[in-house]
Motif scaffolding. Sequence first.
Motif, PDB file in Angstrom:
ATOM      1  N   LEU A  32       0.839  -1.190   0.000  1.00  0.00           N
ATOM      2  CA  LEU A  32       0.000   0.000   0.000  1.00  0.00           C
ATOM      3  C   LEU A  32       0.873   1.239   0.000  1.00  0.00           C
ATOM      4  O   LEU A  32       1.952   1.239   0.589  1.00  0.00           O
ATOM      5  CB  LEU A  32      -0.880   0.050   1.253  1.00  0.00           C
ATOM      6  N   ARG A  33       0.374   2.262  -0.634  1.00  0.00           N
ATOM      7  CA  ARG A  33       1.061   3.556  -0.521  1.00  0.00           C
ATOM      8  C   ARG A  33       0.940   4.029   0.912  1.00  0.00           C
ATOM      9  O   ARG A  33      -0.035   3.731   1.617  1.00  0.00           O
ATOM     10  CB  ARG A  33       0.432   4.570  -1.462  1.00  0.00           C
ATOM     11  N   GLU A  34       1.938   4.777   1.357  1.00  0.00           N
ATOM     12  CA  GLU A  34       1.986   5.219   2.754  1.00  0.00           C
ATOM     13  C   GLU A  34       0.737   6.011   3.143  1.00  0.00           C
ATOM     14  O   GLU A  34       0.193   5.832   4.235  1.00  0.00           O
ATOM     15  CB  GLU A  34       3.234   6.065   2.993  1.00  0.00           C
ATOM     16  N   TYR A  37      -2.106   3.617   3.798  1.00  0.00           N
ATOM     17  CA  TYR A  37      -1.832   2.937   5.068  1.00  0.00           C
ATOM     18  C   TYR A  37      -2.202   3.845   6.249  1.00  0.00           C
ATOM     19  O   TYR A  37      -2.852   3.409   7.202  1.00  0.00           O
ATOM     20  CB  TYR A  37      -0.355   2.541   5.134  1.00  0.00           C
ATOM     21  N   GLU A  38      -1.810   5.111   6.173  1.00  0.00           N
ATOM     22  CA  GLU A  38      -2.112   6.054   7.257  1.00  0.00           C
ATOM     23  C   GLU A  38      -3.617   6.292   7.374  1.00  0.00           C
ATOM     24  O   GLU A  38      -4.143   6.377   8.489  1.00  0.00           O
ATOM     25  CB  GLU A  38      -1.367   7.367   7.029  1.00  0.00           C
ATOM     26  N   ASN A  39      -4.322   6.376   6.243  1.00  0.00           N
ATOM     27  CA  ASN A  39      -5.777   6.537   6.276  1.00  0.00           C
ATOM     28  C   ASN A  39      -6.440   5.325   6.912  1.00  0.00           C
ATOM     29  O   ASN A  39      -7.363   5.467   7.728  1.00  0.00           O
ATOM     30  CB  ASN A  39      -6.342   6.763   4.872  1.00  0.00           C
ATOM     31  N   LEU A  40      -5.995   4.123   6.553  1.00  0.00           N
ATOM     32  CA  LEU A  40      -6.546   2.905   7.155  1.00  0.00           C
ATOM     33  C   LEU A  40      -6.302   2.870   8.656  1.00  0.00           C
ATOM     34  O   LEU A  40      -7.183   2.480   9.431  1.00  0.00           O
ATOM     35  CB  LEU A  40      -5.934   1.660   6.505  1.00  0.00           C
TER      36      LEU A  40
END
Length: 71
Positions: A32-34, A37-40
């Motif tokens: 995943l793009r960073e 990942y941060e949104n998840l």
Amino acid sequence: MAGISITNNKLIIKSKAKAKGDDGYKVFSIRLREELYENLTKISDQAGYSRNELISMFLEYACANCEIEEN
């Protein structure tokens, strides 16, 4: 799909108590793009679901609402 509903094309995730799930799943890795990942992680923290549970919910929703357009 337990714990989710769709309202005005928004995927509504209902928070839940922390509990471990059943077995019977397949495990695989994804990249995943960073930012994603941060949104998840942010959604996971707010809703009380693990990233894994969220990804499963999102994929269930996408599979149920996917249309294949022939060329």
